[in-house]
Design a protein around this motif. Structure first.
Motif, PDB file in Angstrom:
ATOM      1  N   ASP A 320       6.223   3.803  -5.487  1.00  0.00           N
ATOM      2  CA  ASP A 320       5.227   2.780  -5.185  1.00  0.00           C
ATOM      3  C   ASP A 320       5.909   1.421  -5.328  1.00  0.00           C
ATOM      4  O   ASP A 320       6.249   0.995  -6.444  1.00  0.00           O
ATOM      5  CB  ASP A 320       4.033   2.901  -6.130  1.00  0.00           C
ATOM      6  N   LEU A 321       6.124   0.720  -4.216  1.00  0.00           N
ATOM      7  CA  LEU A 321       6.829  -0.557  -4.254  1.00  0.00           C
ATOM      8  C   LEU A 321       6.059  -1.611  -5.024  1.00  0.00           C
ATOM      9  O   LEU A 321       6.660  -2.496  -5.656  1.00  0.00           O
ATOM     10  CB  LEU A 321       7.092  -1.046  -2.826  1.00  0.00           C
ATOM     11  N   VAL A 322       4.738  -1.549  -4.984  1.00  0.00           N
ATOM     12  CA  VAL A 322       3.943  -2.551  -5.709  1.00  0.00           C
ATOM     13  C   VAL A 322       4.225  -2.458  -7.205  1.00  0.00           C
ATOM     14  O   VAL A 322       4.481  -3.471  -7.873  1.00  0.00           O
ATOM     15  CB  VAL A 322       2.441  -2.369  -5.415  1.00  0.00           C
ATOM     16  N   ASP A 323       4.186  -1.259  -7.764  1.00  0.00           N
ATOM     17  CA  ASP A 323       4.485  -1.087  -9.194  1.00  0.00           C
ATOM     18  C   ASP A 323       5.907  -1.508  -9.510  1.00  0.00           C
ATOM     19  O   ASP A 323       6.166  -2.155 -10.546  1.00  0.00           O
ATOM     20  CB  ASP A 323       4.274   0.375  -9.596  1.00  0.00           C
ATOM     21  N   LEU A 324       6.863  -1.151  -8.639  1.00  0.00           N
ATOM     22  CA  LEU A 324       8.266  -1.472  -8.909  1.00  0.00           C
ATOM     23  C   LEU A 324       8.483  -2.979  -8.926  1.00  0.00           C
ATOM     24  O   LEU A 324       9.100  -3.518  -9.866  1.00  0.00           O
ATOM     25  CB  LEU A 324       9.155  -0.815  -7.858  1.00  0.00           C
ATOM     26  N   VAL A 325       7.992  -3.697  -7.906  1.00  0.00           N
ATOM     27  CA  VAL A 325       8.215  -5.146  -7.840  1.00  0.00           C
ATOM     28  C   VAL A 325       7.463  -5.847  -8.970  1.00  0.00           C
ATOM     29  O   VAL A 325       7.988  -6.791  -9.589  1.00  0.00           O
ATOM     30  CB  VAL A 325       7.779  -5.679  -6.462  1.00  0.00           C
ATOM     31  N   ARG A 326       6.229  -5.399  -9.278  1.00  0.00           N
ATOM     32  CA  ARG A 326       5.476  -6.016 -10.375  1.00  0.00           C
ATOM     33  C   ARG A 326       6.201  -5.822 -11.704  1.00  0.00           C
ATOM     34  O   ARG A 326       6.285  -6.750 -12.534  1.00  0.00           O
ATOM     35  CB  ARG A 326       4.076  -5.408 -10.447  1.00  0.00           C
ATOM     36  N   THR A 349      -1.871  -5.616  -1.183  1.00  0.00           N
ATOM     37  CA  THR A 349      -2.134  -4.177  -1.073  1.00  0.00           C
ATOM     38  C   THR A 349      -1.974  -3.550  -2.447  1.00  0.00           C
ATOM     39  O   THR A 349      -0.974  -3.808  -3.132  1.00  0.00           O
ATOM     40  CB  THR A 349      -1.149  -3.508  -0.093  1.00  0.00           C
ATOM     41  N   PRO A 350      -2.946  -2.774  -2.911  1.00  0.00           N
ATOM     42  CA  PRO A 350      -2.837  -2.195  -4.265  1.00  0.00           C
ATOM     43  C   PRO A 350      -1.699  -1.188  -4.404  1.00  0.00           C
ATOM     44  O   PRO A 350      -1.180  -0.985  -5.500  1.00  0.00           O
ATOM     45  CB  PRO A 350      -4.191  -1.528  -4.474  1.00  0.00           C
ATOM     46  N   LEU A 386       4.668  -9.645  -1.925  1.00  0.00           N
ATOM     47  CA  LEU A 386       4.847  -8.324  -1.305  1.00  0.00           C
ATOM     48  C   LEU A 386       3.686  -8.080  -0.363  1.00  0.00           C
ATOM     49  O   LEU A 386       2.514  -8.162  -0.763  1.00  0.00           O
ATOM     50  CB  LEU A 386       4.917  -7.230  -2.372  1.00  0.00           C
ATOM     51  N   ARG A 387       4.005  -7.793   0.883  1.00  0.00           N
ATOM     52  CA  ARG A 387       2.990  -7.556   1.907  1.00  0.00           C
ATOM     53  C   ARG A 387       3.303  -6.232   2.608  1.00  0.00           C
ATOM     54  O   ARG A 387       4.463  -5.897   2.838  1.00  0.00           O
ATOM     55  CB  ARG A 387       2.978  -8.684   2.946  1.00  0.00           C
ATOM     56  N   GLY A 388       2.254  -5.522   2.967  1.00  0.00           N
ATOM     57  CA  GLY A 388       2.423  -4.255   3.686  1.00  0.00           C
ATOM     58  C   GLY A 388       1.431  -4.127   4.808  1.00  0.00           C
ATOM     59  O   GLY A 388       0.241  -4.417   4.624  1.00  0.00           O
ATOM     60  N   ASP A 389       1.890  -3.735   5.995  1.00  0.00           N
ATOM     61  CA  ASP A 389       1.009  -3.502   7.131  1.00  0.00           C
ATOM     62  C   ASP A 389       1.600  -2.388   7.989  1.00  0.00           C
ATOM     63  O   ASP A 389       2.607  -1.766   7.618  1.00  0.00           O
ATOM     64  CB  ASP A 389       0.798  -4.782   7.943  1.00  0.00           C
ATOM     65  N   ALA A 390       0.983  -2.157   9.141  1.00  0.00           N
ATOM     66  CA  ALA A 390       1.432  -1.075  10.005  1.00  0.00           C
ATOM     67  C   ALA A 390       2.816  -1.336  10.581  1.00  0.00           C
ATOM     68  O   ALA A 390       3.534  -0.400  10.942  1.00  0.00           O
ATOM     69  CB  ALA A 390       0.419  -0.866  11.144  1.00  0.00           C
ATOM     70  N   GLU A 391       3.206  -2.600  10.697  1.00  0.00           N
ATOM     71  CA  GLU A 391       4.504  -2.930  11.287  1.00  0.00           C
ATOM     72  C   GLU A 391       5.649  -2.814  10.301  1.00  0.00           C
ATOM     73  O   GLU A 391       6.807  -2.691  10.702  1.00  0.00           O
ATOM     74  CB  GLU A 391       4.462  -4.342  11.865  1.00  0.00           C
ATOM     75  N   GLY A 392       5.368  -2.886   9.011  1.00  0.00           N
ATOM     76  CA  GLY A 392       6.429  -2.785   8.029  1.00  0.00           C
ATOM     77  C   GLY A 392       6.040  -3.392   6.699  1.00  0.00           C
ATOM     78  O   GLY A 392       4.868  -3.736   6.451  1.00  0.00           O
ATOM     79  N   ILE A 393       7.028  -3.521   5.836  1.00  0.00           N
ATOM     80  CA  ILE A 393       6.828  -4.039   4.486  1.00  0.00           C
ATOM     81  C   ILE A 393       7.640  -5.321   4.355  1.00  0.00           C
ATOM     82  O   ILE A 393       8.822  -5.368   4.728  1.00  0.00           O
ATOM     83  CB  ILE A 393       7.284  -3.022   3.426  1.00  0.00           C
ATOM     84  N   GLY A 394       6.994  -6.370   3.838  1.00  0.00           N
ATOM     85  CA  GLY A 394       7.662  -7.650   3.668  1.00  0.00           C
ATOM     86  C   GLY A 394       7.766  -8.023   2.193  1.00  0.00           C
ATOM     87  O   GLY A 394       6.759  -8.031   1.474  1.00  0.00           O
TER      88      GLY A 394
END
Length: 466
Positions: A320-326, A349-350, A386-394
């Motif tokens: 989970d990138l959100v947990d890692l970056v946080r 994104t949670p 950190l942003r996430g959408d259908a096109e990719g992760i920023g």
């Protein structure tokens, strides 16, 4: 311990496939040849058989209600005296009674009789026979029960079988000779075909240990070209890996030599001091040098692991990138507080699932945040987004420090590159190199932009969404 079995060669495998195929082909052609030989023999012998039965039919007639059958000797003379065959005949009246000949010699029920002889294989008195039969009308109105008689003539088939076997074995010898000749030609062709491969193997075996040039593709069969291409791809990987090793050793030798020389000079200077205060200052300088060298060595090892050629970056797992970056951002909270810098983490994104190397991704984010804190003055701001959408992760890390001039933004990704006048001597020039290696290894891209207010630097990373 079981002995290792030697793998079968291509010749052996081809033989194991071709020998059964040849055996099947030989069996089929042998059966077909025997049937063809028997058919040819029957065709030849049946002429004598039908001539004999016609001769008997010509000498069979009726007079005043009586059937007269005169078996001519010419019918028997049609057969070769050297052939020890048994001959059987029978003339059967219209009422089914035997007029002359062998009583139990009757035509098979399925044999259709007419005015012309019909032949078939049959069985008579424990003998395999070739049988011919026909009907003849006698045109005598005084005959009771009809004026048609049935004539049956048969001979044993030993001579036919003997001749058919002679023809069969004669043809079989040529078939075996043909198959053996084909086998010899195939072995010769395989030897000629494998000659370029053997030459290629020998050339590779004689290569120098440092020779990683691609294997030449000329002169080998087209079926082997995919294997040569795969070998060349693997050689390319090995070349890149060895080049990465050489580059790492060269960089390590170049970069560690200076700190070690400084430490040696500081130690010599400290030995000459008698003032405790001067000795403490010297030890403090040595400690700072050791910490700087330690950080540089750790970053060099991290960079070596992050290079795609080494393969360590490919140890992926679902994270989970959100947990890692946080979590990484939180690890720098005390450092930011100590330097009076506002550190913030933003995400929309949670949870963002990503397939990657947790250790390397953590190192990438750590270097981004660490660089931002190092070059941001007190009272400044560092924001991790950190942003996430259908096109990719920023992933975007922005600070309001001195930033990097557009002309320098490509050069800072080189190893040990330091911007002149940056005012920070703690860095080793490896942070952004590590970030780029990890980013590229995960199929992403990295770009450096100005900060939100035109001041500072933003590192923008884009990763492909799973």
């Amino acid at each position: 311990m079981r002995p290792e079995t030697t793998p079968a060669s291509l010749r052996q495998r081809l033989a194991w496939w071709m020998i059964p195929a040849w055996a099947v082909i030989l069996t089929v052609t042998a059966v077909w040849s025997y049937k063809s030989a028997m058919s040819a023999v029957n065709h030849a012998y049946d002429r004598s058989l039908t001539t004999a039965i016609k001769a008997i039919a010509e000498n069979t007639h009726a007079t005043e209600g009586r059937v007269i059958a005169d078996i001519p000797y010419s019918a028997m003379d049609l057969f070769d005296d050297e052939v020890q065959e048994r001959i059987f005949y029978a003339i059967i009246g219209a009422d089914g009674k035997l007029l002359t000949g062998y009583e139990d010699l009757v035509p098979p029920p399925l044999l259709r009789l007419s005015g012309e002889p019909a032949t078939t294989d049959s069985r008579f008195r424990d003998h395999d026979v070739r049988l011919a039969a026909m009907k003849k009308r006698l045109f005598d109105p005084e005959l009771e029960n009809g004026d048609t008689v049935t004539i049956v003539f048969a001979e044993t088939i030993e001579a036919r079988t003997h001749l058919a076997l002679q023809l069969f074995f004669g043809g079989l010898r040529w078939q075996i000779l043909l198959i053996v000749s084909c086998g010899v030609l195939i072995v010769f062709a395989l030897s000629r075909t494998f000659r370029p491969l053997l030459a290629l193997c020998e050339s590779i075996r004689k290569r120098d240990a440092e020779d990683l040039t691609p294997v030449p593709e000329g002169g080998v069969p087209s079926e082997v070209l995919p294997l040569i291409a795969a070998i060349n791809v693997h050689i390319g990987r090995l070349g890149r890996m060895l080049e990465a090793r050489r580059r790492f050793l060269a960089d390590a030798a170049h970069q560690i030599r200076t700190p070690l020389a400084v430490l040696g000079a500081q130690a010599e200077y400290g030995e000459r001091q008698a003032d405790p205060e001067e000795m403490r200052q010297t030890l403090s300088s040595m400690r700072n040098s050791i910490q700087s060298t330690k950080r540089m060595a750790n970053q060099m090892l991290t960079l070596a692991r992050a290079e795609q050629a080494n393969g360590l970056i490919q140890e992926h797992s679902r994270i989970d990138l959100v947990d890692l970056v946080r979590e990484v951002t939180g690890d720098f909270a005390l450092l930011a507080l100590d330097r009076q810098i506002e550190l913030a983490f933003e995400n929309d994104t949670p949870r963002i699932d990503f397939d990657g190397s947790p250790v390397m991704l953590r190192e990438m984010v750590s270097n981004l945040v660490d660089n931002a804190l190092r070059y941001t003055p007190a009272g400044g701001h560092v924001t991790v987004m950190l942003r996430g959408d259908a096109e990719g992760i920023g992933l975007r890390v922005c600070d309001d420090g001195p930033g990097i001039a557009p002309a320098e933004r490509e050069a800072v990704f080189k190893r040990f590159y330091r911007i002149l006048g940056s005012g920070n001597s703690e860095g080793s020039g490896l942070g952004l190199s590590i970030v780029r290696e990890v980013c590229l290894a995960h199929g992403g891209s990295i770009r450096l932009d100005d900060g939100p207010s035109g001041r500072g630097l933003c590192v923008d990373i884009r990763l492909k969404a799973d």
